[in-house]
Design a protein around this motif. Structure first.
Motif, PDB file in Angstrom:
ATOM      1  N   ARG A 126       0.849  -1.205   0.000  1.00 12.65           N
ATOM      2  CA  ARG A 126       0.000   0.000   0.000  1.00 12.65           C
ATOM      3  C   ARG A 126       0.886   1.258   0.000  1.00 12.65           C
ATOM      4  NH1 ARG A 126      -5.700  -0.459   1.524  1.00 12.65           N
ATOM      5  NH2 ARG A 126      -6.128  -2.445   2.560  1.00 12.65           N
ATOM      6  N   TYR A 127       0.972   1.885  -1.147  1.00 11.55           N
ATOM      7  CA  TYR A 127       1.770   3.114  -1.223  1.00 11.55           C
ATOM      8  C   TYR A 127       1.051   4.214  -1.994  1.00 11.55           C
ATOM      9  CZ  TYR A 127       2.823   2.509  -6.154  1.00 11.55           C
ATOM     10  OH  TYR A 127       2.703   2.414  -7.518  1.00 11.55           O
ATOM     11  N   LEU A 128      -0.066   3.903  -2.631  1.00  9.21           N
ATOM     12  CA  LEU A 128      -0.726   4.911  -3.470  1.00  9.21           C
ATOM     13  C   LEU A 128      -1.665   5.786  -2.659  1.00  9.21           C
ATOM     14  CD1 LEU A 128      -1.766   2.871  -6.643  1.00  9.21           C
ATOM     15  CD2 LEU A 128      -0.069   4.711  -6.523  1.00  9.21           C
ATOM     16  N   PHE A 129      -1.714   7.050  -3.046  1.00 12.91           N
ATOM     17  CA  PHE A 129      -2.694   7.969  -2.475  1.00 12.91           C
ATOM     18  C   PHE A 129      -3.619   8.428  -3.591  1.00 12.91           C
ATOM     19  CE2 PHE A 129       0.795   8.016   0.445  1.00 12.91           C
ATOM     20  CZ  PHE A 129       0.160   8.026   1.678  1.00 12.91           C
ATOM     21  N   ILE A 130      -4.889   8.487  -3.278  1.00 14.93           N
ATOM     22  CA  ILE A 130      -5.844   9.020  -4.246  1.00 14.93           C
ATOM     23  C   ILE A 130      -6.253  10.403  -3.755  1.00 14.93           C
ATOM     24  CG2 ILE A 130      -8.097   8.643  -5.368  1.00 14.93           C
ATOM     25  CD1 ILE A 130      -7.709   5.626  -4.852  1.00 14.93           C
ATOM     26  N   SER A 131      -6.352  11.343  -4.670  1.00 19.64           N
ATOM     27  CA  SER A 131      -6.835  12.686  -4.305  1.00 19.64           C
ATOM     28  C   SER A 131      -7.799  13.128  -5.403  1.00 19.64           C
ATOM     29  CB  SER A 131      -5.666  13.640  -4.107  1.00 19.64           C
ATOM     30  OG  SER A 131      -4.861  13.665  -5.268  1.00 19.64           O
ATOM     31  N   ARG A 132      -8.059  14.436  -5.491  1.00 18.89           N
ATOM     32  CA  ARG A 132      -9.127  14.868  -6.405  1.00 18.89           C
ATOM     33  C   ARG A 132      -8.626  15.938  -7.386  1.00 18.89           C
ATOM     34  NH1 ARG A 132     -14.093  16.340  -2.536  1.00 18.89           N
ATOM     35  NH2 ARG A 132     -12.715  18.095  -2.146  1.00 18.89           N
ATOM     36  N   THR A 133      -9.435  16.147  -8.392  1.00 19.75           N
ATOM     37  CA  THR A 133      -9.195  17.200  -9.386  1.00 19.75           C
ATOM     38  C   THR A 133     -10.357  18.178  -9.361  1.00 19.75           C
ATOM     39  OG1 THR A 133      -7.941  15.781 -10.871  1.00 19.75           O
ATOM     40  CG2 THR A 133      -9.003  17.669 -11.859  1.00 19.75           C
ATOM     41  N   PRO A 134     -10.173  19.446  -9.113  1.00 25.19           N
ATOM     42  CA  PRO A 134      -8.929  20.082  -8.698  1.00 25.19           C
ATOM     43  C   PRO A 134      -8.763  20.006  -7.182  1.00 25.19           C
ATOM     44  CG  PRO A 134     -10.612  21.749  -8.995  1.00 25.19           C
ATOM     45  CD  PRO A 134     -11.268  20.427  -9.287  1.00 25.19           C
ATOM     46  N   CYS A 135      -7.537  20.266  -6.743  1.00 26.40           N
ATOM     47  CA  CYS A 135      -7.261  20.375  -5.313  1.00 26.40           C
ATOM     48  C   CYS A 135      -5.886  21.007  -5.158  1.00 26.40           C
ATOM     49  CB  CYS A 135      -7.260  18.992  -4.656  1.00 26.40           C
ATOM     50  SG  CYS A 135      -5.886  17.949  -5.158  1.00 26.40           S
ATOM     51  N   TYR A 136      -5.627  21.518  -3.956  1.00 28.52           N
ATOM     52  CA  TYR A 136      -4.268  21.998  -3.645  1.00 28.52           C
ATOM     53  C   TYR A 136      -3.885  21.477  -2.267  1.00 28.52           C
ATOM     54  CZ  TYR A 136      -0.153  24.795  -2.800  1.00 28.52           C
ATOM     55  OH  TYR A 136       1.133  25.159  -2.515  1.00 28.52           O
ATOM     56  N   HIS A 137      -2.761  20.753  -2.210  1.00 26.68           N
ATOM     57  CA  HIS A 137      -2.336  20.190  -0.932  1.00 26.68           C
ATOM     58  C   HIS A 137      -0.943  20.653  -0.517  1.00 26.68           C
ATOM     59  CE1 HIS A 137      -5.848  17.688  -0.454  1.00 26.68           C
ATOM     60  NE2 HIS A 137      -5.702  17.205  -1.672  1.00 26.68           N
ATOM     61  N   GLY A 138      -0.313  21.546  -1.294  1.00 26.27           N
ATOM     62  CA  GLY A 138       0.987  22.053  -0.864  1.00 26.27           C
ATOM     63  C   GLY A 138       2.009  22.008  -1.972  1.00 26.27           C
ATOM     64  N   SER A 139       3.170  22.600  -1.694  1.00 29.12           N
ATOM     65  CA  SER A 139       4.145  22.833  -2.749  1.00 29.12           C
ATOM     66  C   SER A 139       5.351  21.893  -2.689  1.00 29.12           C
ATOM     67  CB  SER A 139       4.625  24.282  -2.687  1.00 29.12           C
ATOM     68  OG  SER A 139       5.146  24.534  -1.404  1.00 29.12           O
ATOM     69  N   THR A 140       5.503  21.114  -1.647  1.00 32.53           N
ATOM     70  CA  THR A 140       6.606  20.148  -1.611  1.00 32.53           C
ATOM     71  C   THR A 140       6.201  18.939  -2.460  1.00 32.53           C
ATOM     72  OG1 THR A 140       5.647  19.346   0.447  1.00 32.53           O
ATOM     73  CG2 THR A 140       7.497  20.863   0.639  1.00 32.53           C
ATOM     74  N   LEU A 141       7.183  18.142  -2.865  1.00 33.86           N
ATOM     75  CA  LEU A 141       6.896  17.182  -3.937  1.00 33.86           C
ATOM     76  C   LEU A 141       5.867  16.102  -3.583  1.00 33.86           C
ATOM     77  CD1 LEU A 141      10.401  16.871  -5.602  1.00 33.86           C
ATOM     78  CD2 LEU A 141       8.399  18.085  -6.460  1.00 33.86           C
ATOM     79  N   GLY A 142       5.802  15.703  -2.328  1.00 33.76           N
ATOM     80  CA  GLY A 142       4.777  14.723  -1.939  1.00 33.76           C
ATOM     81  C   GLY A 142       3.395  15.346  -2.003  1.00 33.76           C
ATOM     82  N   ALA A 143       3.259  16.496  -1.342  1.00 38.69           N
ATOM     83  CA  ALA A 143       1.959  17.190  -1.306  1.00 38.69           C
ATOM     84  C   ALA A 143       1.565  17.652  -2.708  1.00 38.69           C
ATOM     85  CB  ALA A 143       2.033  18.381  -0.357  1.00 38.69           C
ATOM     86  N   LEU A 144       2.568  18.007  -3.516  1.00 42.96           N
ATOM     87  CA  LEU A 144       2.305  18.462  -4.878  1.00 42.96           C
ATOM     88  C   LEU A 144       1.842  17.297  -5.765  1.00 42.96           C
ATOM     89  CD1 LEU A 144       2.507  21.202  -6.365  1.00 42.96           C
ATOM     90  CD2 LEU A 144       4.741  20.476  -7.197  1.00 42.96           C
ATOM     91  N   ALA A 145       2.334  16.097  -5.457  1.00 43.05           N
ATOM     92  CA  ALA A 145       1.900  14.920  -6.227  1.00 43.05           C
ATOM     93  C   ALA A 145       0.418  14.630  -5.994  1.00 43.05           C
ATOM     94  CB  ALA A 145       2.750  13.707  -5.843  1.00 43.05           C
TER      95      ALA A 145
END
Ligand SMILES: Cc1ncc(COP(=O)(O)O)c(C=O)c1O
Length: 444
Positions: A126-145
């Protein structure tokens, strides 16, 4: 030594900006003496308003004791007491707190805690994260992914894991061309389909803003949205991670956004209003069953140097006390209602307003070229920036969508500090009214 009159700083904009001189309450003054109303709390952060003398006192008192002590060498009382307050006033299942210094760090920490939890449990796939379009979670590479907000992520896509996204509940422009409530909540059900496509054994978490902030402007989900999301996460053992960086600490008329729908999240990311701009601070709150899994096998393999320092936590604790004792959540609810009603009044008057949305004091205007067809303005017209500049000329700061990389659609956030009073709401609306008039003329 180099000498020059140039300004060596660079940010996201090339615009010459006024120099800040002073700020108090909801007002700010530049070096030339011009007054502005902070109609968006900076970047939706200054929940308790500017220049609060109680914070000045806490900073002075704490400075006499200790600014900094590193968390692996010393425990500090402000950190312990703030954690106790966060546990006391958040949902009953939350009993563990981990500090950071900002929103992106909070989101990264939530992702890494979630991942390490599964890794330690022997569910390393288990390593995948699902998020939404559009969204903003931050500017560092993990949060940006996790982020789906072209202006801030397009150039960096090759640097990141390509996480799956599902559509946000953007009913005004439904991606399924349906009309709420005559739909089957396809946008929420897309979570289950996506988990199945990716393989449930590979999915660690679903990350979601309770009310979408910067990327689309105060997008509120339908009331039954989160029950579908919650049920799906439970069914597949996927952790539900709420990004309350913008919505937390009273912003939406509840202390936390999840309270609107009784969402039972596994991890919540917090920052912004938590220290209201007086100091960099953020946190994640979670339950002990998740933390124990990580702590029993050597501890959380993650941390930032400034995290949980005494000064940040002393400031955060006083901000949180002010939010509770000055009844700012209640004020956010009642002034938010009034401001939203006033924005609807402006909607009747100004054809360029396509939709007014939001909750509490997280409100937004979506601008359109044609209200009947909901056609947006051409991207190159930068309507949101035209309105933001016109508002600034009227002495009102509002928060626009970022203009880079050709993303169409325009919105501005209207989100004043939670201390705003009735007369100030009226003043905000008058200034915005004049700015909308100028914008309509320019956009014609
Ligand atoms: C929902 C949300 N998450 C995360 C962040 C990132 O926070 P920061 O800019 O403090 O890193 C933001 C910032 O706007 C945000 O709105």
């Amino acid at each position: 030594m180099k000498e020059s009159s140039e300004n060596y700083l660079f940010y996201q904009t090339r615009k010459a900006l006024p120099f800040i001189q002073r700020a108090e309450g909801i007002h700010m003054w530049d070096r030339e003496g011009r007054e502005y109303i902070d109609g968006c709390s900076g970047a939706v952060i200054c929940n308790i308003g500017h220049g609060d003398r109680r914070i000045e006192k806490v900073i002075a008192d704490q400075a006499r004791e200790a600014f900094f002590a590193y968390r692996t060498q010393f425990e500090n009382e402000p950190a312990v007491l703030l954690a106790r307050d966060l546990v006391t006033y958040s949902a009953s299942h939350f009993n563990r707190v981990f500090y950071v210094s900002g929103g992106s760090e909070a989101v990264e920490s939530a992702m890494k805690l979630c991942r390490q939890y599964f890794y330690n449990r022997g569910e390393g796939s288990r390593y995948l994260f699902i998020s939404r379009t559009p969204c903003y979670h931050g500017s560092t590479l993990g949060a940006l992914a996790l982020t789906s907000y072209g202006p801030l992520e397009i150039p960096f896509r090759p640097l990141m894991v390509s996480y799956p996204k599902i559509p946000a509940p953007y009913c005004y422009r439904c991606p399924y061309h349906k009309e709420y409530p005559h739909c089957d909540r396809e946008c929420a059900r897309a979570l289950e389909t996506t988990i199945q496509e990716q393989g449930p054994e590979n999915v660690a978490g679903f990350v979601v803003e309770p009310i979408v902030g910067a990327s689309i402007g105060a997008l509120v989900p339908p009331d039954d949205y989160f029950s579908i999301i919650q049920e799906t996460c439970r069914k597949y053992g996927v952790l539900l991670i709420l990004d309350e960086v913008m919505t937390g600490f009273g912003r939406t008329g509840k202390l936390f956004g999840y309270e609107h729908w009784n969402v039972e999240a596994d991890i919540v990311a917090l920052s912004k209003g938590m220290a209201s701009g007086y100091y960099p601070l953020g946190a994640i709150i979670t339950r002990s069953s998740i933390v124990d899994e990580v702590m029993e096998k050597g501890g959380f393999a993650h941390g930032h140097t400034y995290a949980g320092n005494p000064m940040a936590c002393a400031v955060g604790r006083e901000v949180f006390r002010i939010i509770r004792e000055d009844h700012l959540v209640e004020n956010s609810f009642s002034m938010g209602k009034m401001l939203k009603a006033e924005l609807h009044r402006l909607e009747e008057k100004h054809e360029i307003i396509g939709q007014v949305r939001g909750k509490g004091l997280l409100l937004a205007l979506e601008l359109v070229r044609d209200r009947d067809t909901r056609e947006p303005f051409p991207v190159e017209k930068e309507a949101n920036l035209v309105l933001t500049d016109a508002a600034c000329e009227e002495g009102l700061i509002v928060y626009p969508r970022r203009p880079l990389y050709g993303l169409s659609g325009d919105h501005v956030l209207v989100a004043p500090p939670l201390i705003v009073q009735e007369a100030e709401v009226r003043e905000i609306v008058e200034r915005l009214d004049r700015a909308l008039k100028k914008t309509s003329e320019k956009m014609r």
